[in-house]
Design an enzyme around this catalytic site. Sequence first.
Site, short mmCIF file in Angstrom:
data_model
loop_
_atom_site.label_atom_id
_atom_site.label_comp_id
_atom_site.label_asym_id
_atom_site.label_seq_id
_atom_site.Cartn_x
_atom_site.Cartn_y
_atom_site.Cartn_z
N GLU A 138 0.83 -1.22 0.00
CA GLU A 138 0.00 0.00 0.00
C GLU A 138 0.86 1.27 0.00
OE1 GLU A 138 -2.20 0.44 3.68
OE2 GLU A 138 -3.58 1.90 2.81
N LYS B 225 -9.40 3.20 -2.07
CA LYS B 225 -9.69 2.55 -0.78
C LYS B 225 -11.03 3.02 -0.23
CE LYS B 225 -7.27 1.76 3.64
NZ LYS B 225 -6.01 2.10 4.35
N CYS C 269 -5.76 -2.88 2.89
CA CYS C 269 -5.45 -2.80 4.33
C CYS C 269 -6.69 -2.83 5.24
CB CYS C 269 -4.59 -1.56 4.56
SG CYS C 269 -3.57 -1.64 6.04
O1 LIG Z 1 -6.83 -2.00 10.76
C1 LIG Z 1 -5.67 -1.88 11.17
O2 LIG Z 1 -5.34 -2.23 12.30
C2 LIG Z 1 -4.61 -1.31 10.29
C3 LIG Z 1 -5.16 -0.58 9.11
C4 LIG Z 1 -4.17 0.27 8.44
O3 LIG Z 1 -3.06 0.41 8.89
C5 LIG Z 1 -4.53 0.94 7.20
O4 LIG Z 1 -5.64 0.76 6.68
O5 LIG Z 1 -3.67 1.66 6.65
#
Ligand SMILES: O=C(O)CCC(=O)C(=O)O
Length: 264
Positions: free
Chosen positions: A41, A109, A143
């Site tokens: 990402e 996203k 993510c």
């Molecule tokens: O949900 C999480 O604990 C991490 C999510 C995250 O770091 C993100 O979406 O960038």
Amino acid sequence: MKIACIQLDIAFGNPETNFARVAEKMTEAKENGADIIVLPEMWNTGYALTELEALSDSEERAKSFIADFAKKNQVHVVGGSVSTHKNGAFYNTMHIADKNGEAVGEYDKAHLFGLMDEHVYLEAGNSLNLFELDGVTCGGVICYDIRFPEWIRAHALNGAKIMFVPAEWPAARIDHWRVLLQARAIENQCFVVAVNRAGSDPKNEFGGNSMVIAPWGEVRMQLGMEETIGYTEIDLTEVDEVRGRIPVFDDRRETLYKKTEKNL
Ligand SMILES: O=C(O)CCC(=O)C(=O)O
């Protein structure tokens, strides 16, 4: 299908360095026989959210870079995500190019992660991310999206047999990462290919542990925390075989779920 997961240590706020390193790593993956290359990402800038005006991708540089590499090397590229500037806002955007260099997918996203201030700086996307690679329907989420099982389910219901998950997931919650990914693979009876970053930025240490999980839930590949490339071969017939063994999709009771939601 040989998949290469590039678990990159991203240089914070330094797109030039990151483009050069991604090119180097993708070349290495191709030389090692990859059919699909997957990136993490926000690999162009990392979470340099206060510097997006100057640093984010406003001219589709990453999109062309991914498509050009894919075409020149005859390899599919699931381009993780990059910070982009489009339509007057900033997004966390995934570009996908097939081995002919066709841009087969673009996804913003959908679930922004408040703990890392994404909601302050970024706009959320509103569309599913379904695309075809060699005739196989795939999906891609980013993510934090994996904490929303209904979002991954929506992709599976629309035919996704492989779910790609680029991430910058902190080491502090790496147990959640492993369990959520395994659950998403088992409940949707699909492959999950998840690529986290390595290293750290000014606020977080990231947990690596990129994984490839089979539709029955077995972990076929799991990396450590350091920068590296992981390789796995996957066989898509496993998806139909597992979906035949326990017909979860046929046994769903859609009307019941709708009723429950209304009553909450
Ligand atoms: O949900 C999480 O604990 C991490 C999510 C995250 O770091 C993100 O979406 O960038």
